[in-house]
Write a protein that holds these residues in place. Structure first.
Motif, short mmCIF file in Angstrom:
data_model
loop_
_atom_site.label_atom_id
_atom_site.label_comp_id
_atom_site.label_asym_id
_atom_site.label_seq_id
_atom_site.Cartn_x
_atom_site.Cartn_y
_atom_site.Cartn_z
N GLN A 106 9.72 -8.11 33.20
CA GLN A 106 10.16 -9.13 34.14
C GLN A 106 11.06 -8.59 35.25
OE1 GLN A 106 8.99 -12.43 33.98
NE2 GLN A 106 7.64 -11.37 32.56
N GLY A 107 11.08 -7.29 35.46
CA GLY A 107 11.94 -6.75 36.50
C GLY A 107 13.31 -6.40 35.96
N ILE A 165 11.27 -4.53 55.48
CA ILE A 165 11.84 -3.74 54.38
C ILE A 165 11.03 -4.01 53.12
CG2 ILE A 165 13.87 -3.32 52.94
CD1 ILE A 165 15.58 -4.26 55.31
N THR A 166 10.55 -2.95 52.49
CA THR A 166 9.70 -3.06 51.31
C THR A 166 10.37 -2.36 50.14
OG1 THR A 166 7.70 -3.11 52.66
CG2 THR A 166 7.42 -2.57 50.34
N PHE A 167 10.34 -3.01 48.98
CA PHE A 167 10.91 -2.44 47.76
C PHE A 167 9.79 -1.98 46.83
CE2 PHE A 167 14.65 -4.45 49.27
CZ PHE A 167 15.73 -3.99 48.53
N PHE A 168 9.97 -0.80 46.25
CA PHE A 168 9.10 -0.29 45.20
C PHE A 168 9.92 -0.18 43.92
CE2 PHE A 168 7.23 1.11 49.14
CZ PHE A 168 5.86 0.93 48.94
N GLU A 169 9.34 -0.65 42.82
CA GLU A 169 10.06 -0.67 41.54
C GLU A 169 9.51 0.39 40.59
OE1 GLU A 169 9.86 -3.48 37.66
OE2 GLU A 169 10.32 -4.56 39.53
N GLY A 170 10.40 1.08 39.92
CA GLY A 170 10.01 2.04 38.89
C GLY A 170 11.01 2.00 37.74
N ARG A 175 21.24 -0.10 35.27
CA ARG A 175 21.14 0.12 33.82
C ARG A 175 20.77 -1.20 33.16
NH1 ARG A 175 23.28 3.79 29.93
NH2 ARG A 175 24.43 4.91 31.55
N ASN A 176 19.71 -1.19 32.38
CA ASN A 176 19.28 -2.37 31.63
C ASN A 176 19.60 -2.18 30.15
OD1 ASN A 176 16.95 -4.34 33.27
ND2 ASN A 176 17.80 -2.56 34.27
N SER A 177 19.27 -3.17 29.34
CA SER A 177 19.50 -3.04 27.91
C SER A 177 18.65 -1.91 27.34
CB SER A 177 19.16 -4.36 27.21
OG SER A 177 17.79 -4.66 27.37
N GLY A 178 19.10 -1.33 26.24
CA GLY A 178 18.40 -0.20 25.66
C GLY A 178 18.56 1.07 26.47
N ASP A 179 19.53 1.06 27.42
CA ASP A 179 19.81 2.21 28.28
C ASP A 179 18.59 2.63 29.12
OD1 ASP A 179 22.48 2.44 27.61
OD2 ASP A 179 22.05 3.67 25.86
N ARG A 180 17.70 1.68 29.41
CA ARG A 180 16.62 1.94 30.35
C ARG A 180 17.15 1.72 31.77
NH1 ARG A 180 12.64 -2.06 30.09
NH2 ARG A 180 14.39 -3.43 29.62
N PHE A 181 16.60 2.44 32.73
CA PHE A 181 17.01 2.30 34.12
C PHE A 181 15.87 1.73 34.95
CE2 PHE A 181 20.47 5.86 34.27
CZ PHE A 181 21.23 5.11 33.37
N CYS A 182 16.19 0.70 35.72
CA CYS A 182 15.27 0.16 36.71
C CYS A 182 15.65 0.75 38.07
CB CYS A 182 15.34 -1.36 36.76
SG CYS A 182 14.16 -2.12 37.91
N VAL A 183 14.68 1.32 38.76
CA VAL A 183 14.93 2.01 40.02
C VAL A 183 14.17 1.31 41.14
CG1 VAL A 183 14.83 4.20 41.26
CG2 VAL A 183 15.16 4.18 38.77
N TYR A 184 14.87 0.96 42.20
CA TYR A 184 14.24 0.36 43.38
C TYR A 184 14.40 1.32 44.56
CZ TYR A 184 14.44 -4.07 40.82
OH TYR A 184 14.30 -5.06 39.88
#
Length: 245
Positions: free
Chosen positions: A44-45, A179-184, A215-224
């Protein structure tokens, strides 16, 4: 209009589900129509910060404020700024320890809290709205891509930028901002990256380019990655990479 009216909410994201739960607790008949096949179809982002004078007020009305506080991350409010040329990191604060001014929560976790609090049949999955038209007695006729038709006395549009419900109220359409965002995602960040980001978010602005890391839960990183580029240039790059526009 019958009492209670039949209410349809188009879109099963955090906004649509929050509205549904508040109305359900008020004794209203609510159906949520969501295009995704289930709540687990996709991630969900990134993380959301819910402020005490807005998002938390809505969750209190939905009866979920305490449940939210139990899983929200106060430390996720930390904000850092990175210099794009030197790489220097400036650490920021996030208020007194224990304060609940705008803690973070993963979008998926928030959505699951809302889904768990609603009746099992409140959300109709796999229902992507194709069109909404006037019906008899002031009702609204809803046609979905899967062939299902329904009627409602009140329709709430929570179906995002390309909302089909908005067309009943306005001819306005979303316009590109340039402006365009890319998510990884980084599932297992290296120690040096984790140290740069800290417990919350890292912002790095470099003219017409920017990088945001959460920083998200579980120490995962969302990068934009954000780019300011002409639409035709972006379209060409997307086509070349075989990505969906």
């Amino acid at each position: 209009m019958p009492h209670p009216p039949r209410i349809a909410i188009i879109g099963g994201g955090p906004a649509g589900l929050t509205a549904a739960l508040i109305l359900h607790r008020g004794g209203h008949r609510v159906s949520v129509y969501e295009g995704e096949s289930s709540g687990q179809q996709r991630t969900q982002g990134g993380t959301l910060d819910l402020h005490e004078d807005s998002g938390q007020v809505a969750l209190q009305r939905a009866g979920l404020l305490e449940a939210f506080r139990a899983v929200a991350r106060h430390e996720g409010q930390e904000a850092r700024v990175g210099d794009p040329w030197s790489g220097a990191i400036t650490a920021g604060g996030f208020g007194p320890e224990g304060s609940m001014d705008k803690p973070e929560i993963d979008r998926g976790d928030l959505r699951q809290l809302l889904l768990d609090a609603l009746p099992a049949d409140a959300v109709q999955w796999g229902h992507c709205l194709s069109a909404m038209e006037p019906a008899d007695a002031g009702r609204h006729s809803l046609r979905f891509a899967n062939g299902v038709q329904a009627e409602a006395d009140i329709v709430i549009g929570a179906d995002g930028a390309w909302s089909k419900v908005r067309a009943a109220l306005s001819a306005c359409q979303p316009l590109p901002t340039g402006i365009t965002f890319f998510e990884g995602w980084i599932a297992q960040p290296a120690a040096d990256i984790a140290a740069m980001v800290g417990q919350g978010s890292l912002f790095c602005f470099g003219g017409e380019e920017a990088l945001f890391v959460q920083r998200n839960s579980g120490d995962r990183f969302c990068v934009y990655a954000a780019l300011k580029r002409p639409s035709d240039w972006l379209d060409a790059q997307i086509t070349q990479q075989g990505m969906r526009a």
